[in-house]
Design a protein around this motif. Structure first.
Motif, PDB file in Angstrom:
ATOM      1  N   ALA A 135       0.830  -1.207   0.000  1.00 21.65           N
ATOM      2  CA  ALA A 135       0.000   0.000   0.000  1.00 21.65           C
ATOM      3  C   ALA A 135       0.865   1.258   0.000  1.00 21.65           C
ATOM      4  O   ALA A 135       0.570   2.236  -0.704  1.00 21.65           O
ATOM      5  CB  ALA A 135      -0.938  -0.013   1.206  1.00 21.65           C
ATOM      6  N   GLU A 136       1.923   1.223   0.796  1.00 25.74           N
ATOM      7  CA  GLU A 136       2.818   2.384   0.863  1.00 25.74           C
ATOM      8  C   GLU A 136       3.531   2.610  -0.465  1.00 25.74           C
ATOM      9  O   GLU A 136       3.701   3.747  -0.922  1.00 25.74           O
ATOM     10  CB  GLU A 136       3.839   2.173   1.977  1.00 25.74           C
ATOM     11  N   LEU A 137       3.947   1.527  -1.116  1.00 27.34           N
ATOM     12  CA  LEU A 137       4.616   1.642  -2.408  1.00 27.34           C
ATOM     13  C   LEU A 137       3.685   2.212  -3.473  1.00 27.34           C
ATOM     14  O   LEU A 137       4.068   3.081  -4.259  1.00 27.34           O
ATOM     15  CB  LEU A 137       5.129   0.273  -2.856  1.00 27.34           C
ATOM     16  N   LEU A 138       2.464   1.729  -3.513  1.00 23.89           N
ATOM     17  CA  LEU A 138       1.501   2.221  -4.500  1.00 23.89           C
ATOM     18  C   LEU A 138       1.157   3.680  -4.252  1.00 23.89           C
ATOM     19  O   LEU A 138       0.995   4.465  -5.204  1.00 23.89           O
ATOM     20  CB  LEU A 138       0.236   1.361  -4.471  1.00 23.89           C
ATOM     21  N   ALA A 139       1.046   4.058  -2.983  1.00 17.72           N
ATOM     22  CA  ALA A 139       0.782   5.460  -2.666  1.00 17.72           C
ATOM     23  C   ALA A 139       1.938   6.345  -3.104  1.00 17.72           C
ATOM     24  O   ALA A 139       1.736   7.435  -3.655  1.00 17.72           O
ATOM     25  CB  ALA A 139       0.524   5.616  -1.164  1.00 17.72           C
ATOM     26  N   GLY A 140       3.155   5.864  -2.876  1.00 14.94           N
ATOM     27  CA  GLY A 140       4.323   6.620  -3.315  1.00 14.94           C
ATOM     28  C   GLY A 140       4.395   6.747  -4.820  1.00 14.94           C
ATOM     29  O   GLY A 140       4.748   7.801  -5.357  1.00 14.94           O
ATOM     30  N   LEU A 141       4.042   5.669  -5.531  1.00 12.76           N
ATOM     31  CA  LEU A 141       4.023   5.716  -6.991  1.00 12.76           C
ATOM     32  C   LEU A 141       3.017   6.729  -7.493  1.00 12.76           C
ATOM     33  O   LEU A 141       3.294   7.491  -8.433  1.00 12.76           O
ATOM     34  CB  LEU A 141       3.698   4.321  -7.549  1.00 12.76           C
ATOM     35  N   GLY A 142       1.848   6.773  -6.864  1.00 11.94           N
ATOM     36  CA  GLY A 142       0.848   7.764  -7.247  1.00 11.94           C
ATOM     37  C   GLY A 142       1.329   9.186  -7.043  1.00 11.94           C
ATOM     38  O   GLY A 142       1.079  10.071  -7.870  1.00 11.94           O
ATOM     39  N   THR A 143       2.042   9.418  -5.954  1.00  6.94           N
ATOM     40  CA  THR A 143       2.590  10.746  -5.686  1.00  6.94           C
ATOM     41  C   THR A 143       3.598  11.157  -6.759  1.00  6.94           C
ATOM     42  O   THR A 143       3.597  12.300  -7.228  1.00  6.94           O
ATOM     43  CB  THR A 143       3.272  10.767  -4.305  1.00  6.94           C
ATOM     44  N   ILE A 144       4.439  10.223  -7.168  1.00  5.44           N
ATOM     45  CA  ILE A 144       5.440  10.510  -8.192  1.00  5.44           C
ATOM     46  C   ILE A 144       4.783  10.825  -9.528  1.00  5.44           C
ATOM     47  O   ILE A 144       5.159  11.773 -10.222  1.00  5.44           O
ATOM     48  CB  ILE A 144       6.402   9.319  -8.338  1.00  5.44           C
ATOM     49  N   VAL A 145       3.784  10.022  -9.903  1.00  4.09           N
ATOM     50  CA  VAL A 145       3.103  10.235 -11.183  1.00  4.09           C
ATOM     51  C   VAL A 145       2.415  11.599 -11.226  1.00  4.09           C
ATOM     52  O   VAL A 145       2.385  12.262 -12.276  1.00  4.09           O
ATOM     53  CB  VAL A 145       2.089   9.095 -11.438  1.00  4.09           C
ATOM     54  N   ARG A 146       1.889  12.036 -10.104  1.00  4.31           N
ATOM     55  CA  ARG A 146       1.189  13.325 -10.060  1.00  4.31           C
ATOM     56  C   ARG A 146       2.129  14.516  -9.976  1.00  4.31           C
ATOM     57  O   ARG A 146       1.698  15.666 -10.096  1.00  4.31           O
ATOM     58  CB  ARG A 146       0.216  13.340  -8.878  1.00  4.31           C
ATOM     59  N   GLN A 147       3.405  14.270  -9.766  1.00  7.66           N
ATOM     60  CA  GLN A 147       4.385  15.357  -9.651  1.00  7.66           C
ATOM     61  C   GLN A 147       4.807  15.787 -11.052  1.00  7.66           C
ATOM     62  O   GLN A 147       5.532  15.087 -11.740  1.00  7.66           O
ATOM     63  CB  GLN A 147       5.582  14.873  -8.834  1.00  7.66           C
ATOM     64  N   TRP A 148       4.361  16.961 -11.485  1.00  6.27           N
ATOM     65  CA  TRP A 148       4.591  17.386 -12.867  1.00  6.27           C
ATOM     66  C   TRP A 148       6.070  17.580 -13.175  1.00  6.27           C
ATOM     67  O   TRP A 148       6.499  17.446 -14.327  1.00  6.27           O
ATOM     68  CB  TRP A 148       3.828  18.668 -13.167  1.00  6.27           C
ATOM     69  N   ARG A 149       6.891  17.850 -12.173  1.00 12.25           N
ATOM     70  CA  ARG A 149       8.318  18.073 -12.430  1.00 12.25           C
ATOM     71  C   ARG A 149       9.038  16.802 -12.873  1.00 12.25           C
ATOM     72  O   ARG A 149      10.146  16.871 -13.408  1.00 12.25           O
ATOM     73  CB  ARG A 149       8.984  18.642 -11.175  1.00 12.25           C
ATOM     74  N   VAL A 150       8.416  15.660 -12.638  1.00 15.20           N
ATOM     75  CA  VAL A 150       9.015  14.396 -13.079  1.00 15.20           C
ATOM     76  C   VAL A 150       8.932  14.252 -14.596  1.00 15.20           C
ATOM     77  O   VAL A 150       9.847  13.712 -15.229  1.00 15.20           O
ATOM     78  CB  VAL A 150       8.314  13.207 -12.391  1.00 15.20           C
ATOM     79  N   TRP A 151       7.881  14.741 -15.200  1.00 11.33           N
ATOM     80  CA  TRP A 151       7.599  14.442 -16.596  1.00 11.33           C
ATOM     81  C   TRP A 151       8.570  15.070 -17.590  1.00 11.33           C
ATOM     82  O   TRP A 151       8.917  14.420 -18.592  1.00 11.33           O
ATOM     83  CB  TRP A 151       6.147  14.806 -16.911  1.00 11.33           C
ATOM     84  N   PRO A 152       9.028  16.305 -17.388  1.00  8.18           N
ATOM     85  CA  PRO A 152      10.060  16.812 -18.314  1.00  8.18           C
ATOM     86  C   PRO A 152      11.323  15.946 -18.313  1.00  8.18           C
ATOM     87  O   PRO A 152      11.922  15.714 -19.372  1.00  8.18           O
ATOM     88  CB  PRO A 152      10.347  18.216 -17.783  1.00  8.18           C
ATOM     89  N   ASN A 153      11.723  15.471 -17.153  1.00  8.83           N
ATOM     90  CA  ASN A 153      12.878  14.580 -17.087  1.00  8.83           C
ATOM     91  C   ASN A 153      12.596  13.249 -17.778  1.00  8.83           C
ATOM     92  O   ASN A 153      13.478  12.672 -18.430  1.00  8.83           O
ATOM     93  CB  ASN A 153      13.260  14.325 -15.619  1.00  8.83           C
TER      94      ASN A 153
END
Length: 302
Positions: A216-234
């Motif tokens: 559950a913690e891993l999936l929640a963390g993955l969701g947080t990363i996907v929603r972080q727009w600064r990740v996508w340019p990289n």
């Protein structure tokens, strides 16, 4: 004493990193090897240009789809078990590739190699986060990339010479056997963190962290990363850069130089290797510079 234990940990980490780095060399070898043996595969299996392109891409399809699962495995099972299993599978895939009697098994072997080696880089980053200080992380990532790219160098002119001397089948079967041996070394020498040997943590940021994350913690963390727009340019920048680099160095560069300039395979692959040398130099410089200034974005923009 605490001081003596930390000194033991600082010495032991180089053995652990060294075994991981050797596995990373195998990753780059397979990543760039297909272009060098294209002529042999076309001759033996009658592959068209599109079929060869699909064969070379099987590695990357497998590598891509495995990155998120591998990250979760490294966080839960640990880098030791993850990379050991991965290198065993990569070895089996390489042997199958070398012994394949038909194109179908050739594709399966290449795909299995991609799944297996996909475990290595993420596991190395996990190991570095545990066995090296935070201010050493970027420098070690640069050094790791340099060592890994040596495998790419071996996949150019040295691979062409080995294929000429022993045949492509024997060469890939031999690399598979070496990969399985390396998997055993990973299990014997790697430890997930200093605390596994009763030593204090090296990375200050890891002090006090003991529990492995749950699903559950891993999936929640993955969701947080996907929603972080600064990740996508990289994400986009990495994909475009890797696509251009690997298309030339890993699939079509050697064939292009042979077809356009009439070069022999060893000569053409030797020239393609200079793209690998550039990656090695740039990675080392960027990692050192990033740790030196304490910033991550500026080296990327530069």
């Amino acid at each position: 004493s605490p001081g003596g234990k930390i000194e033991k940990a600082l010495r032991a980490r180089w053995t652990i990193w060294g075994v991981m780095a050797a596995a990373f060399m195998v990753v780059f070898f397979h990543r760039l090897a297909a272009g060098v043996v294209r002529g042999d595969l076309v001759r033996d299996f009658g592959l068209s240009a599109s079929s060869f392109g699909s064969l070379a891409a099987m590695y990357f399809y497998a590598y891509m789809i495995m990155q998120v699962p591998v990250g979760m495995m490294a966080d839960t099972l640990g880098a030791r078990a993850t990379v050991t299993a991965g290198m065993t599978l990569a070895g089996a895939g390489s042997v199958l590739f070398g012994l394949a009697p038909n194109p179908s098994l050739l594709f399966v072997g290449r795909f299995l190699v991609g799944i297996g080696v996909s475990t290595v880089f993420v596991s190395i980053l996990k190991i570095q986060s545990q066995w090296f200080r935070e201010r050493e992380f970027a420098t070690m990532s640069g050094i790791t990339t340099v060592v890994g790219n040596l495998g790419g160098v071996l996949a150019q002119a040295p691979l062409a010479l080995a294929v000429a001397a022993f045949s492509w089948r024997t060469t890939f079967a031999g690399i598979g056997a070496f990969s399985v041996l390396l998997a055993g070394m990973c299990w014997v020498f790697i430890r997930n963190r200093p605390q596994d040997r009763g030593w204090p943590p090296i990375n200050e940021a890891q002090a006090g962290i003991h529990a492995k994350p749950g699903a559950a913690e891993l999936l929640a963390g993955l969701g947080t990363i996907v929603r972080q727009w600064r990740v996508w340019p990289n994400f986009v920048l990495s994909g475009v850069g890797s696509g251009l680099y690997l298309a030339f160095s890993g699939a079509w560069g050697t064939s292009f130089l042979k077809a356009v300039y009439g070069m022999e395979p060893a000569e053409a692959s030797g020239i393609v290797a200079f793209s690998v040398y550039g990656t090695m130099a740039g990675s080392l410089a960027a990692g050192w510079f990033s740790d030196r200034i304490g910033l991550r974005r500026l080296p990327l923009v530069s």
